[in-house]
Scaffold this motif. Structure first.
Motif, mmCIF file in Angstrom:
data_model
loop_
_atom_site.group_PDB
_atom_site.id
_atom_site.type_symbol
_atom_site.label_atom_id
_atom_site.label_comp_id
_atom_site.label_asym_id
_atom_site.label_seq_id
_atom_site.Cartn_x
_atom_site.Cartn_y
_atom_site.Cartn_z
ATOM 1 N N PHE A 27 -8.700 -11.110 2.476
ATOM 2 C CA PHE A 27 -7.997 -10.917 1.351
ATOM 3 C C PHE A 27 -6.832 -10.663 1.281
ATOM 4 N N SER A 28 -6.050 -11.269 2.251
ATOM 5 C CA SER A 28 -4.537 -11.078 2.404
ATOM 6 C C SER A 28 -3.775 -11.620 1.192
ATOM 7 N N ASP A 29 -4.414 -12.563 0.317
ATOM 8 C CA ASP A 29 -3.745 -13.204 -0.616
ATOM 9 C C ASP A 29 -4.166 -12.605 -1.896
ATOM 10 N N TYR A 30 -4.697 -11.197 -1.812
ATOM 11 C CA TYR A 30 -5.194 -10.626 -3.048
ATOM 12 C C TYR A 30 -4.331 -9.247 -3.269
ATOM 13 N N ASP A 31 -4.055 -8.919 -4.267
ATOM 14 C CA ASP A 31 -3.674 -7.382 -4.613
ATOM 15 C C ASP A 31 -5.016 -6.812 -4.445
ATOM 16 N N LEU A 32 -4.886 -5.500 -3.913
ATOM 17 C CA LEU A 32 -6.020 -4.511 -3.662
ATOM 18 C C LEU A 32 -5.904 -3.346 -4.221
ATOM 19 N N THR A 33 -6.856 -2.808 -4.576
ATOM 20 C CA THR A 33 -7.214 -1.630 -5.185
ATOM 21 C C THR A 33 -8.101 -0.558 -4.772
ATOM 22 N N TRP A 34 -7.855 0.618 -5.028
ATOM 23 C CA TRP A 34 -9.134 1.567 -4.769
ATOM 24 C C TRP A 34 -9.298 2.013 -6.341
ATOM 25 N N VAL A 35 -10.802 1.972 -6.748
ATOM 26 C CA VAL A 35 -11.382 2.897 -7.900
ATOM 27 C C VAL A 35 -12.055 3.636 -7.574
ATOM 28 N N LYS A 62 -1.146 10.341 -7.863
ATOM 29 C CA LYS A 62 0.159 10.407 -7.412
ATOM 30 C C LYS A 62 0.895 11.603 -6.837
ATOM 31 N N GLY A 63 1.501 11.594 -5.535
ATOM 32 C CA GLY A 63 1.725 12.535 -5.001
ATOM 33 C C GLY A 63 0.657 13.391 -3.917
ATOM 34 N N ARG A 64 -0.620 13.039 -3.931
ATOM 35 C CA ARG A 64 -1.515 13.441 -3.142
ATOM 36 C C ARG A 64 -2.163 12.185 -2.476
ATOM 37 N N PHE A 65 -2.498 11.018 -2.900
ATOM 38 C CA PHE A 65 -2.820 9.999 -2.334
ATOM 39 C C PHE A 65 -1.855 8.903 -1.828
ATOM 40 N N THR A 66 -2.047 8.366 -0.757
ATOM 41 C CA THR A 66 -1.417 7.289 -0.150
ATOM 42 C C THR A 66 -2.201 5.970 0.189
ATOM 43 N N ILE A 67 -1.828 4.777 -0.397
ATOM 44 C CA ILE A 67 -2.590 3.805 -0.196
ATOM 45 C C ILE A 67 -1.677 2.739 0.916
ATOM 46 N N SER A 68 -2.578 2.258 1.663
ATOM 47 C CA SER A 68 -1.789 1.381 2.799
ATOM 48 C C SER A 68 -2.747 0.086 3.103
ATOM 49 N N ARG A 69 -1.999 -0.927 3.511
ATOM 50 C CA ARG A 69 -2.861 -2.008 3.754
ATOM 51 C C ARG A 69 -2.358 -2.842 5.115
ATOM 52 N N ASP A 70 -3.267 -3.178 6.003
ATOM 53 C CA ASP A 70 -2.738 -3.959 7.428
ATOM 54 C C ASP A 70 -3.364 -5.353 7.030
ATOM 55 N N ASP A 71 -2.921 -6.256 6.643
ATOM 56 C CA ASP A 71 -3.426 -7.540 6.625
ATOM 57 C C ASP A 71 -3.790 -8.233 7.833
#
Length: 114
Positions: A27-35, A62-71
């Motif tokens: 999924f490296s070519d996709y925007d990714l999201t947490w829901v 915002k301010g509590r969560f941090t999203i990260s990705r490692d393709d």
């Protein structure tokens, strides 16, 4: 590996932390999201990480969560700090940017309780 399968959930006390991870290989070519989906409620967008490296957070995250990705590793993560009971939900990794309508994987349950 199941695509977009999330893991890392559990039960924590208020103020605690958890890190969720998701299998995002391919999924490296996709925007990714947490829901997330709280008991008895609809899907709620939490955070997104775009292909171009931009991030976005809901006001609740915002301010509590941090999203990260490692393709290179094929992973998407969500570091959650200072958790509150209202964060109790099943969290899903999904495709898309700031949306709840993307392709969604198997979720992981987070419970925040005293």
């Amino acid at each position: 590996e199941v695509p977009l399968a999330a893991s890392g959930g559990g039960e924590v006390h208020p103020g605690g932390s958890l890190t969720l991870t998701c299998v995002a290989s391919g999924f490296s070519d996709y925007d990714l999201t947490w829901v997330r989906q709280a008991p008895g409620k609809g899907l709620e967008w939490v955070a997104s990480f775009s292909v171009r490296g931009f991030t976005a957070y809901s006001p609740a995250a915002k301010g509590r969560f941090t999203i990260s990705r490692d393709d290179a590793e094929g992973t998407l993560a969500l570091q959650m700090n200072n958790l509150a009971p209202e964060d109790t939900a099943v969290y899903h990794c999904a495709t898309g940017w700031k949306t709840t309508s993307g392709r969604r994987g198997q979720g992981t349950e987070v419970t925040v309780a005293s």
